[in-house]
Design an enzyme around this catalytic site. Structure first.
Site, mmCIF file in Angstrom:
data_model
loop_
_atom_site.group_PDB
_atom_site.id
_atom_site.type_symbol
_atom_site.label_atom_id
_atom_site.label_comp_id
_atom_site.label_asym_id
_atom_site.label_seq_id
_atom_site.Cartn_x
_atom_site.Cartn_y
_atom_site.Cartn_z
ATOM 1 N N PHE A 82 3.924 21.615 -0.480
ATOM 2 C CA PHE A 82 2.662 21.954 -1.128
ATOM 3 C C PHE A 82 2.877 23.152 -2.034
ATOM 4 O O PHE A 82 3.901 23.830 -1.955
ATOM 5 C CB PHE A 82 1.556 22.222 -0.093
ATOM 6 C CG PHE A 82 1.957 23.143 1.013
ATOM 7 C CD1 PHE A 82 1.703 24.496 0.925
ATOM 8 C CD2 PHE A 82 2.596 22.659 2.139
ATOM 9 C CE1 PHE A 82 2.082 25.354 1.934
ATOM 10 C CE2 PHE A 82 2.974 23.508 3.165
ATOM 11 C CZ PHE A 82 2.719 24.864 3.063
ATOM 12 N N CYS A 83 1.904 23.371 -2.929
ATOM 13 C CA CYS A 83 1.971 24.484 -3.888
ATOM 14 C C CYS A 83 0.548 24.868 -4.266
ATOM 15 O O CYS A 83 -0.355 24.741 -3.450
ATOM 16 C CB CYS A 83 2.817 24.085 -5.089
ATOM 17 S SG CYS A 83 2.160 22.702 -6.033
ATOM 18 N N ALA A 84 0.341 25.303 -5.488
ATOM 19 C CA ALA A 84 -0.996 25.708 -5.933
ATOM 20 C C ALA A 84 -1.830 24.518 -6.394
ATOM 21 O O ALA A 84 -3.038 24.465 -6.159
ATOM 22 C CB ALA A 84 -0.895 26.746 -7.044
ATOM 23 N N GLY A 108 -0.145 18.314 -1.774
ATOM 24 C CA GLY A 108 -0.957 18.871 -2.868
ATOM 25 C C GLY A 108 -1.055 20.375 -2.768
ATOM 26 O O GLY A 108 -0.038 21.063 -2.707
ATOM 27 N N TRP A 110 -1.855 24.195 -1.240
ATOM 28 C CA TRP A 110 -1.591 24.837 0.045
ATOM 29 C C TRP A 110 -2.865 24.931 0.884
ATOM 30 O O TRP A 110 -2.785 24.943 2.102
ATOM 31 C CB TRP A 110 -0.914 26.198 -0.130
ATOM 32 C CG TRP A 110 -1.756 27.299 -0.692
ATOM 33 C CD1 TRP A 110 -1.987 27.578 -2.004
ATOM 34 C CD2 TRP A 110 -2.458 28.280 0.042
ATOM 35 N NE1 TRP A 110 -2.789 28.664 -2.141
ATOM 36 C CE2 TRP A 110 -3.103 29.135 -0.881
ATOM 37 C CE3 TRP A 110 -2.627 28.550 1.397
ATOM 38 C CZ2 TRP A 110 -3.887 30.218 -0.505
ATOM 39 C CZ3 TRP A 110 -3.411 29.631 1.776
ATOM 40 C CH2 TRP A 110 -4.026 30.450 0.835
#
Length: 114
Positions: A82-84, A108, A110
């Protein structure tokens, strides 16, 4: 000129974002089972972004470091990325798949894994 011919790039972009959202929601539904089975949760945002807030129990391997640090991840367990926004984690998923990881999931943002 028909509507589709005139606006196909916008429609394609909307479909792509819709698919990204739907795919992440499928992973979010699987999170309780993935956690129970010992999945590794990896935040691919920068160290600075990670320090500003992160999902409990996650590790931080920034996307630009993933090629050199992928050996830190187990190939025999699920890896949840996941990330931003879901874009970097999508790239990370492709990268890990190309390195032989079979159980890789893009959650998707965080916030989806908190």
């Amino acid at each position: 000129m028909s509507f589709i011919e005139q606006y196909w790039p916008i429609l394609a972009l909307a479909l792509w974002f819709g698919y990204k959202w739907w795919a992440a929601k499928q992973v979010v539904r699987m999170l309780p089972e993935l956690r129970q089975n010992g999945a590794v949760f990896v935040d691919v945002r920068s160290a600075g972004e990670f320090s500003m807030g992160n999902a409990p129990g996650s590790i931080n391997i920034p996307l630009n470091e993933l090629p050199s640090r992928s050996a830190e991840l187990p190939k025999d367990r699920d890896v949840v990325l996941f990330c931003a926004s879901g874009s970097r984690s999508g790239m990370a998923k492709m990268m890990l798949k190309s390195k032989g990881f079979k159980k890789v999931h893009n959650a998707g943002t965080w916030g989806n894994v908190c």
